[in-house]
Design an enzyme around this catalytic site. Structure first.
Site, PDB file in Angstrom:
ATOM      1  N   THR A   8      46.028 -98.706 -17.059  1.00 49.04           N
ATOM      2  CA  THR A   8      47.369 -98.216 -16.733  1.00 49.04           C
ATOM      3  C   THR A   8      47.635 -98.452 -15.251  1.00 49.04           C
ATOM      4  O   THR A   8      46.705 -98.640 -14.471  1.00 49.04           O
ATOM      5  CB  THR A   8      47.528 -96.707 -17.034  1.00 49.04           C
ATOM      6  OG1 THR A   8      48.900 -96.331 -16.858  1.00 49.04           O
ATOM      7  CG2 THR A   8      46.675 -95.860 -16.112  1.00 49.04           C
ATOM      8  N   LYS A  11      50.709 -94.103 -11.570  1.00 43.06           N
ATOM      9  CA  LYS A  11      50.071 -93.552 -10.368  1.00 43.06           C
ATOM     10  C   LYS A  11      49.719 -92.074 -10.525  1.00 43.06           C
ATOM     11  O   LYS A  11      48.696 -91.615 -10.018  1.00 43.06           O
ATOM     12  CB  LYS A  11      50.979 -93.776  -9.157  1.00 43.06           C
ATOM     13  CG  LYS A  11      51.109 -95.261  -8.834  1.00 43.06           C
ATOM     14  CD  LYS A  11      51.679 -95.499  -7.470  1.00 43.06           C
ATOM     15  CE  LYS A  11      51.919 -96.956  -7.136  1.00 43.06           C
ATOM     16  NZ  LYS A  11      51.206 -97.949  -7.862  1.00 43.06           N
ATOM     17  N   ASN A  12      50.562 -91.314 -11.233  1.00 43.67           N
ATOM     18  CA  ASN A  12      50.276 -89.891 -11.462  1.00 43.67           C
ATOM     19  C   ASN A  12      49.007 -89.720 -12.311  1.00 43.67           C
ATOM     20  O   ASN A  12      48.155 -88.892 -12.019  1.00 43.67           O
ATOM     21  CB  ASN A  12      51.455 -89.206 -12.161  1.00 43.67           C
ATOM     22  CG  ASN A  12      52.655 -89.073 -11.257  1.00 43.67           C
ATOM     23  OD1 ASN A  12      52.561 -88.607 -10.129  1.00 43.67           O
ATOM     24  ND2 ASN A  12      53.808 -89.513 -11.733  1.00 43.67           N
ATOM     25  N   LYS A  13      48.916 -90.530 -13.353  1.00 39.82           N
ATOM     26  CA  LYS A  13      47.754 -90.464 -14.246  1.00 39.82           C
ATOM     27  C   LYS A  13      46.485 -90.884 -13.502  1.00 39.82           C
ATOM     28  O   LYS A  13      45.439 -90.243 -13.612  1.00 39.82           O
ATOM     29  CB  LYS A  13      48.017 -91.396 -15.434  1.00 39.82           C
ATOM     30  CG  LYS A  13      47.218 -91.105 -16.661  1.00 39.82           C
ATOM     31  CD  LYS A  13      47.551 -92.082 -17.766  1.00 39.82           C
ATOM     32  CE  LYS A  13      48.808 -91.714 -18.508  1.00 39.82           C
ATOM     33  NZ  LYS A  13      49.000 -92.523 -19.729  1.00 39.82           N
ATOM     34  N   ASP A  71      46.274 -91.910 -24.261  1.00 38.72           N
ATOM     35  CA  ASP A  71      47.650 -91.682 -24.679  1.00 38.72           C
ATOM     36  C   ASP A  71      47.781 -90.177 -24.841  1.00 38.72           C
ATOM     37  O   ASP A  71      46.848 -89.501 -25.291  1.00 38.72           O
ATOM     38  CB  ASP A  71      47.981 -92.420 -25.977  1.00 38.72           C
ATOM     39  CG  ASP A  71      49.489 -92.571 -26.178  1.00 38.72           C
ATOM     40  OD1 ASP A  71      50.238 -92.511 -25.176  1.00 38.72           O
ATOM     41  OD2 ASP A  71      49.932 -92.742 -27.326  1.00 38.72           O
ATOM     42  N   HIS A 179      45.461 -80.593 -20.668  1.00 45.48           N
ATOM     43  CA  HIS A 179      44.939 -81.400 -21.770  1.00 45.48           C
ATOM     44  C   HIS A 179      44.142 -82.593 -21.244  1.00 45.48           C
ATOM     45  O   HIS A 179      43.069 -82.895 -21.736  1.00 45.48           O
ATOM     46  CB  HIS A 179      46.105 -81.890 -22.631  1.00 45.48           C
ATOM     47  CG  HIS A 179      47.257 -82.403 -21.811  1.00 45.48           C
ATOM     48  ND1 HIS A 179      48.032 -81.552 -21.037  1.00 45.48           N
ATOM     49  CD2 HIS A 179      47.727 -83.639 -21.573  1.00 45.48           C
ATOM     50  CE1 HIS A 179      48.943 -82.261 -20.389  1.00 45.48           C
ATOM     51  NE2 HIS A 179      48.772 -83.534 -20.693  1.00 45.48           N
ATOM     52  N   ARG A 180      44.682 -83.255 -20.206  1.00 41.95           N
ATOM     53  CA  ARG A 180      43.990 -84.424 -19.644  1.00 41.95           C
ATOM     54  C   ARG A 180      42.676 -83.992 -18.982  1.00 41.95           C
ATOM     55  O   ARG A 180      41.656 -84.654 -19.120  1.00 41.95           O
ATOM     56  CB  ARG A 180      44.884 -85.174 -18.660  1.00 41.95           C
ATOM     57  CG  ARG A 180      44.245 -86.492 -18.211  1.00 41.95           C
ATOM     58  CD  ARG A 180      45.204 -87.400 -17.453  1.00 41.95           C
ATOM     59  NE  ARG A 180      46.197 -87.959 -18.351  1.00 41.95           N
ATOM     60  CZ  ARG A 180      47.500 -87.652 -18.308  1.00 41.95           C
ATOM     61  NH1 ARG A 180      47.963 -86.824 -17.410  1.00 41.95           N
ATOM     62  NH2 ARG A 180      48.340 -88.202 -19.166  1.00 41.95           N
TER      63      ARG A 180
END
Length: 194
Positions: A8, A11-13, A71, A179-180
């Site tokens: 990916t 940038k936030n992830k 995802d 969750h992440r």
């Protein structure tokens, strides 16, 4: 140090994943950190697992190190699980504000506002083994948007046991319970055993 390429450029992830895994001996790269990785993957799977696997496999074909893809979906019980796998494109193509507005509008006559975020992570290791990992955070949808932090649905999601949205929390607070982060803590356990 182990090298992992994240499939990916969000940038936030990328920031969240780097923060949560900062205490283990891995270096996380985004797609844009590797030359020639400007490919796109169409996320048309029926499940979060399908989409994560599709993204991870596309990256694993192009690099020799471990890869990671995820995802995430928001599942609202009163809406039969919507937006679910279509969370990023619920109202239109990747427009967070329109997605939140549509969700709040669809819930305006509903008493049940319970929901959960789910992240499905696929790790493909250096030997091309596929390792699925997930994390779930239960909660509810607020009546209106609150908070300035975060992205996606963070300003309307109140995690269980709290009275504020993800967007009202600091990055550190959110990273403790999201969750992440739950999926990544499971990933960290798996990485330490590999």
């Amino acid at each position: 140090m182990r090298k992992i390429v994240l499939s990916t450029d969000n940038k936030n992830k990328l920031r969240e994943i780097r923060e949560i895994l900062e205490d283990i001996d891995v270096k996380i790269y985004g797609k844009s950190d590797i030359d020639g990785m400007d490919f796109e993957v169409i996320e048309d799977g029926d499940t979060l697992y399908d989409n994560a696997l599709k993204k991870a496999s596309a990256m694993a074909e192009r690099v020799d190190c471990a890869v990671l893809a995820d995802d995430t979906g928001l599942f609202v019980n009163a809406l039969a699980g919507e937006p679910g796998v279509h969370s990023a494109r619920y109202a239109s193509e990747h427009d967070d504000k329109k997605n939140r507005e549509k969700l709040l509008n669809n819930l305006k006559d509903k008493d049940d506002r319970s929901a959960y975020f789910k992240t499905e992570i696929i790790l493909i290791d250096e030997e091309k083994n596929i390792i699925p990992i997930e994390g779930v955070c239960p909660g509810k949808i607020s009546l209106e948007e609150k908070g300035e932090n975060g992205f996606g649905y963070d300003s309307i999601f109140i995690p269980e046991g709290f009275d504020k949205t993800f967007a009202e929390m600091s990055h550190e607070e959110k990273n403790e319970i999201s969750h992440r982060s739950r999926a990544l803590k499971n990933l960290r356990d798996k990485l330490s055993k590999l």
